[in-house]
Design an enzyme around this catalytic site. Sequence first.
Site, PDB file in Angstrom:
ATOM      1  N   LYS A  71       0.883  -1.291   0.158  1.00 29.32           N
ATOM      2  CA  LYS A  71      -0.096   0.096   0.036  1.00 29.32           C
ATOM      3  C   LYS A  71       0.948   1.287   0.041  1.00 29.32           C
ATOM      4  CE  LYS A  71      -4.365  -1.701   2.282  1.00 29.32           C
ATOM      5  NZ  LYS A  71      -5.037  -1.454   3.210  1.00 29.32           N
ATOM      6  N   ASP A 107     -10.582   2.621   2.017  1.00 36.42           N
ATOM      7  CA  ASP A 107     -10.834   2.373   3.350  1.00 36.42           C
ATOM      8  C   ASP A 107     -11.635   3.130   4.235  1.00 36.42           C
ATOM      9  OD1 ASP A 107      -9.440  -0.495   3.269  1.00 36.42           O
ATOM     10  OD2 ASP A 107      -7.433   0.273   3.744  1.00 36.42           O
TER      11      ASP A 107
HETATM   12  P1  NDP Z   1      -2.561  -2.674  11.820  1.00 31.88           P
HETATM   13  O1  NDP Z   1      -1.763  -3.688  12.307  1.00 31.88           O
HETATM   14  O2  NDP Z   1      -2.063  -1.794  10.878  1.00 31.88           O
HETATM   15  O3  NDP Z   1      -2.880  -2.132  13.173  1.00 31.88           O
HETATM   16  C1  NDP Z   1      -3.487  -2.815  14.384  1.00 31.88           C
HETATM   17  C2  NDP Z   1      -4.056  -1.744  15.189  1.00 31.88           C
HETATM   18  O4  NDP Z   1      -4.484  -2.423  16.200  1.00 31.88           O
HETATM   19  C3  NDP Z   1      -2.782  -1.160  16.088  1.00 31.88           C
HETATM   20  O5  NDP Z   1      -3.309   0.021  16.550  1.00 31.88           O
HETATM   21  C4  NDP Z   1      -2.575  -2.149  17.203  1.00 31.88           C
HETATM   22  O6  NDP Z   1      -1.893  -1.225  18.507  1.00 31.88           O
HETATM   23  C5  NDP Z   1      -3.963  -2.247  17.473  1.00 31.88           C
HETATM   24  N1  NDP Z   1      -3.905  -3.585  18.326  1.00 31.88           N
HETATM   25  C6  NDP Z   1      -3.804  -4.884  17.780  1.00 31.88           C
HETATM   26  N2  NDP Z   1      -4.121  -5.760  18.579  1.00 31.88           N
HETATM   27  C7  NDP Z   1      -4.272  -5.467  19.728  1.00 31.88           C
HETATM   28  C8  NDP Z   1      -4.539  -5.705  21.240  1.00 31.88           C
HETATM   29  N3  NDP Z   1      -4.640  -6.897  21.720  1.00 31.88           N
HETATM   30  N4  NDP Z   1      -4.817  -4.578  22.204  1.00 31.88           N
HETATM   31  C9  NDP Z   1      -5.018  -3.305  21.883  1.00 31.88           C
HETATM   32  N5  NDP Z   1      -4.590  -2.918  20.618  1.00 31.88           N
HETATM   33  C10 NDP Z   1      -4.317  -3.564  19.653  1.00 31.88           C
HETATM   34  O7  NDP Z   1      -3.858  -3.273  11.185  1.00 31.88           O
HETATM   35  P2  NDP Z   1      -4.984  -2.478  10.315  1.00 31.88           P
HETATM   36  O8  NDP Z   1      -5.183  -1.149  10.774  1.00 31.88           O
HETATM   37  O9  NDP Z   1      -4.499  -2.859   8.612  1.00 31.88           O
HETATM   38  O10 NDP Z   1      -6.276  -3.666  10.358  1.00 31.88           O
HETATM   39  C11 NDP Z   1      -7.019  -3.620  11.780  1.00 31.88           C
HETATM   40  C12 NDP Z   1      -8.418  -4.235  11.235  1.00 31.88           C
HETATM   41  O11 NDP Z   1      -9.090  -3.739  10.363  1.00 31.88           O
HETATM   42  C13 NDP Z   1      -8.118  -5.715  10.873  1.00 31.88           C
HETATM   43  O12 NDP Z   1      -8.950  -6.609  11.495  1.00 31.88           O
HETATM   44  C14 NDP Z   1      -8.619  -5.494   9.242  1.00 31.88           C
HETATM   45  O13 NDP Z   1      -9.175  -6.766   8.871  1.00 31.88           O
HETATM   46  C15 NDP Z   1      -9.563  -4.626   9.387  1.00 31.88           C
HETATM   47  N6  NDP Z   1      -9.987  -3.672   8.276  1.00 31.88           N
HETATM   48  C16 NDP Z   1     -11.422  -3.793   8.021  1.00 31.88           C
HETATM   49  C17 NDP Z   1     -11.671  -3.314   6.607  1.00 31.88           C
HETATM   50  C18 NDP Z   1     -13.332  -2.988   6.500  1.00 31.88           C
HETATM   51  O14 NDP Z   1     -13.583  -2.595   5.342  1.00 31.88           O
HETATM   52  N7  NDP Z   1     -14.293  -3.453   7.249  1.00 31.88           N
HETATM   53  C19 NDP Z   1     -10.750  -2.328   5.964  1.00 31.88           C
HETATM   54  C20 NDP Z   1      -9.358  -2.433   6.509  1.00 31.88           C
HETATM   55  C21 NDP Z   1      -9.112  -3.114   7.573  1.00 31.88           C
HETATM   56  P3  NDP Z   1      -0.342  -1.074  18.437  1.00 31.88           P
HETATM   57  O15 NDP Z   1      -0.076   0.043  17.561  1.00 31.88           O
HETATM   58  O16 NDP Z   1      -0.107  -0.743  19.813  1.00 31.88           O
HETATM   59  O17 NDP Z   1       0.211  -2.287  17.937  1.00 31.88           O
END
Ligand code: NDP
Length: 290
Positions: A71, A107
């Site tokens: 991306k 998105d």
């Molecule tokens: P990233 O890996 O870029 O980011 C994940 C985020 O979640 C980070 O901020 C991370 O925090 C946080 N996180 C993950 N696990 C935990 C936890 N156990 N406790 C607290 N914080 C947590 O992922 P994406 O942003 O790309 O994707 C996130 C979700 O969005 C996915 O499930 C994806 O499938 C979904 N999605 C859905 C879309 C839709 O159209 N419905 C479109 C795009 C994505 P930290 O920074 O501290 O690691």
Amino acid sequence: MEKNYRAEITGVFGDPVDGNPTGVMEEAAYEACGLNYRYLTLKVTREDFDDAMKSIRALHMKGMNLTMPHKITVLPYLDEISEAAGIIGAVNTIVVRDGKLFGENTDGKGFVQALKNKGVSLQDKKIVILGAGGAAKAIAVECALEGAAQVTIINRTKEKAEELAQVLTEHTKARAIGLKWEPEQKIPADTDILINATSIGLMPDADAKPDIDYDSISSEMVVSDVVFNPAETLFLKEAAARGAKTVNGLGMLACQGALNFTLWTGVEAPLEIMEETLRKEFEVGYGETD
Ligand code: NDP
């Protein structure tokens, strides 16, 4: 009239990409609209990305989606990008127009459209976003560009929340705040829209939910989740139990797919068919959707 047997090519480049469900809904939409388009789910490694990008022009493709890890890498290949994609610094959709590559990020736009379809506007609203990853950034930027008054980012890694707030402050008119996620995080009472933009609750971990004080959710709030499988997450169920209006991630994913469909075909997307196709796909693939 001469027959045209040539299919228009769209699809996604990613790695890993095998589990990406987008093709199912796009192909259902092409068929429903009688379009001779295909959506190919293609494994493209980092090493082969340059060759894959050349194939877009060589094969006269209509456009492509990009997922991990492409991306951001794609940016220098594009002739033009949208305002939102520029601020987000990531592109998930390429549209080929007169041989030129235009980059968009659908998105966040899919999220905003899913809210609008439920009669929810972003104008002057106070938004709280849990998470600061790719999805959170796209949603935060789009909410700010749609006129949200305030965007609060709450993240486990505080620095990432602060960085995202800084991006919003630099490029949009919204007031932006970045906070560390505390145990049993309280949601401010004046919040209009609360969004889970983390992957917490995604299959196969459907029993998990974000660590917040659910009693700080009120019936005045709209609560939304990016997690699309299951469609009704525990997070949304807890919010609904407090009287909040909920908007699920399946709708967001379908809206994003619909936006891509229209960008590539110029035809209005059959949104209901796309959403229903996804819902059925998840039922078959995982045995439950709610
Ligand atoms: P990233 O890996 O870029 O980011 C994940 C985020 O979640 C980070 O901020 C991370 O925090 C946080 N996180 C993950 N696990 C935990 C936890 N156990 N406790 C607290 N914080 C947590 O992922 P994406 O942003 O790309 O994707 C996130 C979700 O969005 C996915 O499930 C994806 O499938 C979904 N999605 C859905 C879309 C839709 O159209 N419905 C479109 C795009 C994505 P930290 O920074 O501290 O690691």
